[in-house]
Design a protein around this motif. Structure first.
Motif, PDB file in Angstrom:
ATOM      1  N   VAL A 160     -23.101  29.657 -62.224  1.00 30.98           N
ATOM      2  CA  VAL A 160     -23.674  29.563 -60.959  1.00 30.98           C
ATOM      3  C   VAL A 160     -22.856  28.902 -59.975  1.00 30.98           C
ATOM      4  CG1 VAL A 160     -25.772  29.177 -59.358  1.00 30.98           C
ATOM      5  CG2 VAL A 160     -26.106  29.551 -61.588  1.00 30.98           C
ATOM      6  N   MET A 161     -22.420  29.784 -58.769  1.00 33.42           N
ATOM      7  CA  MET A 161     -21.341  29.179 -57.760  1.00 33.42           C
ATOM      8  C   MET A 161     -21.466  29.998 -56.501  1.00 33.42           C
ATOM      9  SD  MET A 161     -18.178  31.631 -59.307  1.00 33.42           S
ATOM     10  CE  MET A 161     -17.225  31.979 -57.605  1.00 33.42           C
ATOM     11  N   VAL A 162     -20.814  29.297 -55.439  1.00 32.69           N
ATOM     12  CA  VAL A 162     -20.904  30.006 -54.252  1.00 32.69           C
ATOM     13  C   VAL A 162     -19.487  30.784 -54.402  1.00 32.69           C
ATOM     14  CG1 VAL A 162     -21.833  28.274 -53.120  1.00 32.69           C
ATOM     15  CG2 VAL A 162     -19.270  28.078 -53.037  1.00 32.69           C
ATOM     16  N   GLY A 163     -19.531  32.123 -53.358  1.00 26.37           N
ATOM     17  CA  GLY A 163     -18.372  33.002 -53.592  1.00 26.37           C
ATOM     18  C   GLY A 163     -17.235  32.476 -52.932  1.00 26.37           C
ATOM     19  N   PRO A 164     -16.189  33.373 -52.739  1.00 27.66           N
ATOM     20  CA  PRO A 164     -15.964  34.728 -53.382  1.00 27.66           C
ATOM     21  C   PRO A 164     -15.278  34.973 -54.488  1.00 27.66           C
ATOM     22  CG  PRO A 164     -14.490  34.536 -51.660  1.00 27.66           C
ATOM     23  CD  PRO A 164     -15.276  33.050 -51.799  1.00 27.66           C
ATOM     24  N   SER A 165     -14.817  33.846 -54.934  1.00 30.22           N
ATOM     25  CA  SER A 165     -13.770  34.061 -56.208  1.00 30.22           C
ATOM     26  C   SER A 165     -13.855  32.670 -57.080  1.00 30.22           C
ATOM     27  CB  SER A 165     -12.382  34.437 -55.593  1.00 30.22           C
ATOM     28  OG  SER A 165     -11.649  33.795 -56.227  1.00 30.22           O
ATOM     29  N   SER A 166     -13.982  33.228 -58.507  1.00 25.53           N
ATOM     30  CA  SER A 166     -14.199  32.076 -59.511  1.00 25.53           C
ATOM     31  C   SER A 166     -12.883  31.287 -59.452  1.00 25.53           C
ATOM     32  CB  SER A 166     -14.400  32.253 -60.754  1.00 25.53           C
ATOM     33  OG  SER A 166     -13.684  33.434 -61.196  1.00 25.53           O
ATOM     34  N   ASP A 181     -21.735  25.274 -57.027  1.00 24.33           N
ATOM     35  CA  ASP A 181     -22.750  26.139 -56.370  1.00 24.33           C
ATOM     36  C   ASP A 181     -23.484  25.572 -55.026  1.00 24.33           C
ATOM     37  OD1 ASP A 181     -24.154  23.836 -57.414  1.00 24.33           O
ATOM     38  OD2 ASP A 181     -25.917  24.959 -58.432  1.00 24.33           O
ATOM     39  N   VAL A 203     -24.181  25.395 -51.427  1.00 27.02           N
ATOM     40  CA  VAL A 203     -23.820  26.164 -50.240  1.00 27.02           C
ATOM     41  C   VAL A 203     -23.441  25.258 -49.121  1.00 27.02           C
ATOM     42  CG1 VAL A 203     -25.498  28.071 -50.792  1.00 27.02           C
ATOM     43  CG2 VAL A 203     -26.296  26.150 -49.790  1.00 27.02           C
ATOM     44  N   ARG A 256     -19.718  25.887 -47.380  1.00 28.44           N
ATOM     45  CA  ARG A 256     -19.281  26.511 -46.028  1.00 28.44           C
ATOM     46  C   ARG A 256     -18.871  25.515 -44.895  1.00 28.44           C
ATOM     47  NH1 ARG A 256     -24.376  29.911 -46.124  1.00 28.44           N
ATOM     48  NH2 ARG A 256     -23.907  31.750 -47.307  1.00 28.44           N
ATOM     49  N   ASN A 308     -21.781  37.097 -51.954  1.00 23.39           N
ATOM     50  CA  ASN A 308     -20.579  36.359 -52.543  1.00 23.39           C
ATOM     51  C   ASN A 308     -19.599  36.368 -51.502  1.00 23.39           C
ATOM     52  OD1 ASN A 308     -19.033  35.627 -54.808  1.00 23.39           O
ATOM     53  ND2 ASN A 308     -17.729  37.534 -54.439  1.00 23.39           N
ATOM     54  N   ALA A 309     -19.303  37.296 -50.697  1.00 25.29           N
ATOM     55  CA  ALA A 309     -18.186  37.404 -49.765  1.00 25.29           C
ATOM     56  C   ALA A 309     -18.536  36.339 -48.332  1.00 25.29           C
ATOM     57  CB  ALA A 309     -17.766  38.791 -49.253  1.00 25.29           C
ATOM     58  N   THR A 310     -19.859  35.925 -48.380  1.00 24.66           N
ATOM     59  CA  THR A 310     -20.117  35.005 -47.415  1.00 24.66           C
ATOM     60  C   THR A 310     -20.073  33.529 -47.812  1.00 24.66           C
ATOM     61  OG1 THR A 310     -22.438  35.147 -47.630  1.00 24.66           O
ATOM     62  CG2 THR A 310     -21.572  36.712 -46.128  1.00 24.66           C
ATOM     63  N   MET A 311     -19.498  33.439 -48.964  1.00 28.30           N
ATOM     64  CA  MET A 311     -19.691  32.006 -49.733  1.00 28.30           C
ATOM     65  C   MET A 311     -20.869  31.526 -49.662  1.00 28.30           C
ATOM     66  SD  MET A 311     -16.415  29.664 -48.115  1.00 28.30           S
ATOM     67  CE  MET A 311     -16.226  28.902 -49.589  1.00 28.30           C
ATOM     68  N   GLY A 312     -21.773  32.530 -50.157  1.00 28.72           N
ATOM     69  CA  GLY A 312     -23.168  32.424 -50.631  1.00 28.72           C
ATOM     70  C   GLY A 312     -23.220  31.881 -51.867  1.00 28.72           C
ATOM     71  N   ARG A 313     -24.459  31.534 -52.552  1.00 30.62           N
ATOM     72  CA  ARG A 313     -24.508  31.453 -53.965  1.00 30.62           C
ATOM     73  C   ARG A 313     -24.999  32.589 -54.984  1.00 30.62           C
ATOM     74  NH1 ARG A 313     -28.955  27.564 -54.195  1.00 30.62           N
ATOM     75  NH2 ARG A 313     -27.550  25.833 -54.034  1.00 30.62           N
ATOM     76  N   ILE A 314     -24.214  32.797 -55.834  1.00 27.06           N
ATOM     77  CA  ILE A 314     -24.294  33.892 -56.712  1.00 27.06           C
ATOM     78  C   ILE A 314     -24.135  33.399 -58.437  1.00 27.06           C
ATOM     79  CG2 ILE A 314     -23.585  35.606 -55.049  1.00 27.06           C
ATOM     80  CD1 ILE A 314     -21.219  34.542 -57.758  1.00 27.06           C
ATOM     81  N   ALA A 333     -17.368  36.619 -60.258  1.00 27.04           N
ATOM     82  CA  ALA A 333     -17.430  36.759 -58.851  1.00 27.04           C
ATOM     83  C   ALA A 333     -17.642  38.147 -58.337  1.00 27.04           C
ATOM     84  CB  ALA A 333     -17.185  35.711 -58.140  1.00 27.04           C
TER      85      ALA A 333
END
Lengths: 223, 291
Positions: A13-19, A74, A76, A79, B106-112, B118
């Motif tokens: 579980v993580m915040v996007g966009p890229s691992s 994870d 939020v 941001r 995901n592209a808004t830096m939200g939790r996924i 990702a």
């Protein structure tokens, strides 16, 4: 590829966009914070390769800073890392840089000034899937993945020191998973990185710190 | 735990007299030395995050960090409810709307939940959420389906790769679609063999799909590749359930996919130096975002 858990595939579980650009970057920040021991006064973060080119679009800067503020992958609030760093009194600067050949494309170098005025540097890269590798610590080459509890020490490069350190670990029933020793020159200062299967208590770390040839020792939880 | 073939997954299911999903629950519990209930509970937590990411993307769409995407999931979701005749049908389109929504979060830096990555995080949640609504399934049943996904993902990671930098988009969105298709088959009470067929048929259809992100961001074409993955998973699951089989066995397809991935030039493996990334518009957007 070796062993997988189902949760490596369905997770993290993580915040996007890229691992690699966010989750891995958060972990690098967390490690740098652990090396500083506390939130440093200021940090300059040099970004190399792909990190230098795309950090803004991926929020890699926010993730590195979020990690330094102690956030998990994870969280939020990543941001808002700039604002939260300002509020915490951390001065920061991001500098796209060419660290040279031989560095992974997703490498960051942290140059930190601690509250006590010491300079600490950490170089690490995000190798994909949220996995990281710390490659340099205060100029010493190391290899730390952060998946295990890790002991990092500097000691005088003389016979028997490693024996004494591992003796303390034996007394506390701590099993060593991996062990690497690095040095720049013979008979000066050596750096040792031990990954262990168990958590190491503060008491055990104090015993190691009290050994005469040991200059500094730090225990870092999996990050 | 190393599970290296679809053949093994099917065999484990037969030995356990169960679905592949339930056999994987048992495997994971044994590997982790915990109870099966604990495995499912942990997976259910991931499912809750997946559902939240769908809800966020549909209810409060936002512009992405790089500014290239945002709101498409909601647009499709609204269109599904507009009374317009949907050419591909509402199940597929709603799954697509959810997949887009998660990719946007995901592209808004939200939790996924990375699933397996990702960049491909919308496909499995999109497909499973739609099937949950359709069949009125419990969260626990979906957690088992996620274990089916995990089993197939492990095999793909072992025999090929689940990284765009290593194997192109086929390894990320392709793998996710194959995982989702296999789980969809099991949720519709298909056999373990049919789940394997669905996996094989998905991967045959994405063989060679390149990873060519505009400006290097996980936005274009990633979100729409999540839409592709969700729709392909639903269609191939139906094919498998109808009794259609892949002439090339799943394990051979996966090995081939790995070999194709390795033979892709660097420019088409996440480096943003080929494909859509170097189209005139792609380059212009790169310039606009990064100067």
């Amino acid at each position: 590829m070796s062993e997988y858990s189902c949760f490596d595939i369905i997770g993290p579980v993580m915040v996007g966009p890229s691992s690699s650009h966010t989750a891995g970057a958060v972990r690098l920040g967390r490690f740098a914070r652990a090396i500083a021991g506390e939130l440093p006064q200021q940090v300059e973060i040099l970004l190399h390769g792909s990190f230098a080119k795309t950090y803004k679009g991926h929020g890699t800067d926010l993730a590195l800073l979020g990690g330094m503020l102690g956030m998990e992958t994870d969280d939020v609030r990543i941001r808002d890392s700039y604002r939260l760093a300002d509020e915490a009194g951390l001065r920061y600067q991001f500098v796209p840089a060419d660290l040279g050949d031989g560095y992974h494309a997703n490498t960051a170098k942290f140059v930190m000034t601690t509250a006590a005025g010491e300079t600490k540097t950490v170089v690490g890269c995000s190798v994909g899937g949220g996995k990281v590798l710390i490659t340099e610590l205060d100029g010493f080459p190391v290899e730390i993945e952060g998946m295990y509890p890790t002991i990092i020490d500097t000691h005088l490069d003389q016979p028997g020191v490693i024996h004494c350190i591992t003796g303390v670990l034996m007394a506390y029933q701590v099993n060593i998973a991996t062990m690497k020793v690095f040095r720049q020159e013979k008979h000066t200062v050596a750096y040792m990185v031990l990954e262990t299967d168990q958590e190491v208590t503060a008491e055990a770390i104090e015993k190691i710190a009290a050994l005469e040839p040991v200059l500094q020792v730090k225990f870092i939880k999996p990050f | 735990m190393v599970i290296g073939s679809v053949e093994t997954l099917i065999q484990l299911a037969h030995e356990n007299h169960s679905s592949i999903g339930l056999a994987m629950v048992k495997q994971e519990a044994a590997a982790k030395q915990c109870t099966e209930a604990e495995v499912l509970q942990q997976m259910n937590k991931n499912w809750q995050v997946m559902k939240e990411s769908i809800a966020t993307g549909i209810k409060t769409p936002q512009r992405s960090k790089g500014g290239l995407i945002g709101g498409e999931g909601r647009k499709v979701y609204d269109y599904c409810r507009s009374g317009e005749k949907l050419l591909s049908g509402s199940n597929v389109m709603e799954a697509v709307s959810y997949a887009l929504a998660v990719a946007e979060v995901n592209a808004t830096m939200g939790r996924i939940v990375a699933c397996p990555t990702a960049g491909s995080c919308g496909i499995v949640p999109g497909v499973l959420k739609k099937i949950q609504e359709l069949e009125q399934l419990t969260d626990e049943q979906i957690a088992v389906a996620l274990m089916t996904c995990a089993g197939f993902g492990m095999v793909i990671a072992y025999r090929a790769s689940v990284s765009g930098a290593v194997g192109g988009c086929q390894a990320e969105c392709g793998a996710a679609a194959a995982m989702a298709a296999a789980a969809a088959v099991e949720l519709r009470n298909g056999t373990p063999e049919q789940a394997g067929q669905a996996c094989a048929m998905v991967l045959k259809n994405v063989m060679g799909l390149v990873c060519d992100p505009v400006a290097g961001l996980v936005e274009v074409p990633c979100a729409k590749r999540n839409a592709l993955g969700a729709s392909l998973a639903m269609v191939m699951a139906d094919l498998a359930l109808a009794g259609v089989t892949s002439v090339i066995p799943a394990d051979e397809v996966i090995t081939a996919m790995g070999a194709v991935g390795r033979s892709l030039p660097d420019s088409l493996r996440e480096t943003a130096r080929g494909g859509l990334a170097v189209t005139p518009t792609g380059l212009k957007l790169h310039q606009k975002i990064f100067g």
